[in-house]
Motif scaffolding. Sequence first.
Motif, PDB file in Angstrom:
ATOM      1  N   PHE A  87     -27.369  40.862  24.657  1.00 19.94           N
ATOM      2  CA  PHE A  87     -26.957  42.121  24.048  1.00 19.94           C
ATOM      3  C   PHE A  87     -25.497  42.087  23.598  1.00 19.94           C
ATOM      4  O   PHE A  87     -25.142  42.670  22.573  1.00 19.94           O
ATOM      5  N   ALA A  88     -24.660  41.406  24.377  1.00 17.96           N
ATOM      6  CA  ALA A  88     -23.259  41.287  23.961  1.00 17.96           C
ATOM      7  C   ALA A  88     -23.147  40.477  22.667  1.00 17.96           C
ATOM      8  O   ALA A  88     -22.272  40.719  21.829  1.00 17.96           O
ATOM      9  N   HIS A  89     -24.061  39.536  22.487  1.00 16.73           N
ATOM     10  CA  HIS A  89     -23.984  38.594  21.370  1.00 16.73           C
ATOM     11  C   HIS A  89     -24.708  39.094  20.119  1.00 16.73           C
ATOM     12  O   HIS A  89     -24.277  38.814  18.998  1.00 16.73           O
ATOM     13  N   TYR A  90     -25.830  39.826  20.325  1.00 22.16           N
ATOM     14  CA  TYR A  90     -26.670  40.163  19.175  1.00 22.16           C
ATOM     15  C   TYR A  90     -26.853  41.661  18.912  1.00 22.16           C
ATOM     16  O   TYR A  90     -27.271  42.045  17.827  1.00 22.16           O
ATOM     17  N   ALA A  91     -26.599  42.522  19.918  1.00 25.90           N
ATOM     18  CA  ALA A  91     -26.997  43.922  19.766  1.00 25.90           C
ATOM     19  C   ALA A  91     -26.297  44.636  18.628  1.00 25.90           C
ATOM     20  O   ALA A  91     -26.861  45.518  18.003  1.00 25.90           O
ATOM     21  N   TRP A  92     -25.040  44.257  18.356  1.00 27.90           N
ATOM     22  CA  TRP A  92     -24.320  45.004  17.339  1.00 27.90           C
ATOM     23  C   TRP A  92     -24.110  44.182  16.074  1.00 27.90           C
ATOM     24  O   TRP A  92     -23.321  44.541  15.212  1.00 27.90           O
ATOM     25  N   ASN A  93     -24.789  43.047  15.955  1.00 29.39           N
ATOM     26  CA  ASN A  93     -24.654  42.201  14.770  1.00 29.39           C
ATOM     27  C   ASN A  93     -25.999  42.053  14.086  1.00 29.39           C
ATOM     28  O   ASN A  93     -27.044  42.117  14.724  1.00 29.39           O
ATOM     29  N   PRO A  94     -25.998  41.859  12.766  1.00 31.01           N
ATOM     30  CA  PRO A  94     -27.271  41.670  12.075  1.00 31.01           C
ATOM     31  C   PRO A  94     -28.003  40.444  12.607  1.00 31.01           C
ATOM     32  O   PRO A  94     -27.399  39.448  12.953  1.00 31.01           O
ATOM     33  N   CYS A  95     -29.321  40.575  12.661  1.00 29.08           N
ATOM     34  CA  CYS A  95     -30.159  39.437  13.059  1.00 29.08           C
ATOM     35  C   CYS A  95     -30.586  38.741  11.778  1.00 29.08           C
ATOM     36  O   CYS A  95     -31.358  39.277  11.009  1.00 29.08           O
ATOM     37  N   VAL A  96     -30.035  37.591  11.519  1.00 26.53           N
ATOM     38  CA  VAL A  96     -30.228  36.923  10.230  1.00 26.53           C
ATOM     39  C   VAL A  96     -31.331  35.889  10.331  1.00 26.53           C
ATOM     40  O   VAL A  96     -31.341  35.052  11.232  1.00 26.53           O
ATOM     41  N   SER A  97     -32.282  35.965   9.466  1.00 28.74           N
ATOM     42  CA  SER A  97     -33.338  34.970   9.406  1.00 28.74           C
ATOM     43  C   SER A  97     -32.905  33.808   8.523  1.00 28.74           C
ATOM     44  O   SER A  97     -32.556  33.997   7.367  1.00 28.74           O
TER      45      SER A  97
END
Length: 487
Positions: free
Chosen positions: A120-130
């Motif tokens: 969550f610290a790494h991905y929760a507030w950043n776009p999830c890029v495919s």
Amino acid sequence: MFIETERLIIRSLEPEDAESYIEMASDGSLQDIFGDCTNCREWMESWIAAALSLDRKDDPCGEYLAYAVTEKQSGAVLGSVGCSYYEDLDQVGITFFIGSACRRNGYASEAVRAYAGYFFAHYAWNPCVSADIGDARRSVRQLIATVREDNIPSWKTLEKAGFILTESRPYRDIHDETALPYRFYVLHSHGLDGVLSRWGLQDSSAGQIYDTAWQIGSDYVLKVYHDREMLERNLKMLRLLYGQGIPVAHIIPTQDNTQYASCDDAYYFLSEKLPGSRITQIDGSIARSMGEIIARLHVAFRKCEPLEATWDNSLLDEMNGWVMDSMERNQWKYISQKDYLQTVSQLAAVYDRLPVQLIHRDIHFGNFLFADGAFSGYIDFDLSQRNIRIFDLCYFVLGLLCEEESFEITEDTWFIVLEQVFDGYEKIQTLTASEKKAIPCVMECIELLFTAWFADQKDDGLAQNAMETCHFVRKHQDKIWKCLRLS
């Protein structure tokens, strides 16, 4: 990637880890993730190479991310933790395993908790890029988990790590030949501290007491819902019951004076903790009291109607609908079609004369609290619905029969308990002759409902048990009528 906990190091995989994973595969530890590992020595190195490539892309919405769980002191590889993208569910799910030689040490829950925090610290507030389509899909603000119902250690691990059970249903995972009973869990990015801050209780202790509830400190209970309409209906019901002096949980508003807090796709409300606990033994006095307690709740329920968004349900419609469909899918394994239709026709003949109102629908001792031998409160109205009112009474006494060992009652004393429960109920409000006549048939239908439910969950043992209870009721319907003073 590198995470350090009290006892563990969670790090990116290394080619040298292959031998450790091959060794763990020999005891079946990797089967849920990899399927058949018989020939894993042939492909383990290439799998680690692929995992390292995915690690460099760092995309949780890609195929998967896998990391080594190692013991901090020795550096020994204990297992793995990471995530996988579920294409069928369009969700990111956590994955983990610990080799059998290192289990029962709490390593799995420690690794899961640590990785979830990192995630969550790494991905929760950043776009999830495919990497495949090259566009921003969404922020990843929750992790799911799917665990087979019979894999008790794994779902206990998830619960210790704070995951919330959202549903149980048949599901076919990637390595399953057919659909099997699964438990579905979710963990949100905000965590309980963020939720409790809405009430200024972020520094309070929290202990999980049910799948969807926590005791907060010594005075409060926090409950989570994923259905907003159900939550709002139940809160309104609690307010109406509380206003009548019925002992139910008192709702505590948030600091900004709202009835509940919403975070992502979850909704939480806080209430005062009712005194007391469930009882584990029953005698004639308690049985009569329970009849009165159920009757008082029914009287109060009538004053709650009409309640917006109440689920109007019909036992008869269920018997003619999904229950019959289940019996047909199972090729009438548990009851003959002729006997089933006979029971349903008996219910249909009298159904229009059975009073319908708001009922609890989940009447058992787990939902009734007693303090110092006296009744102290009702809990859990999640299944409340409009239905025939005798459903609650039948459901309760059948539950005692099904749990006869827990409550130290025999089949003979069950009839005494049944008589006392109904006598207690009629001290408060009278049952009609049609209701009393229908009680054995309603009991049979409830057990047929459970038979179908357990059959759909692939639990043949419990389905057979429910069917045996149905046969018991049918065999003793005259004795039941006698207990109800109906000749």
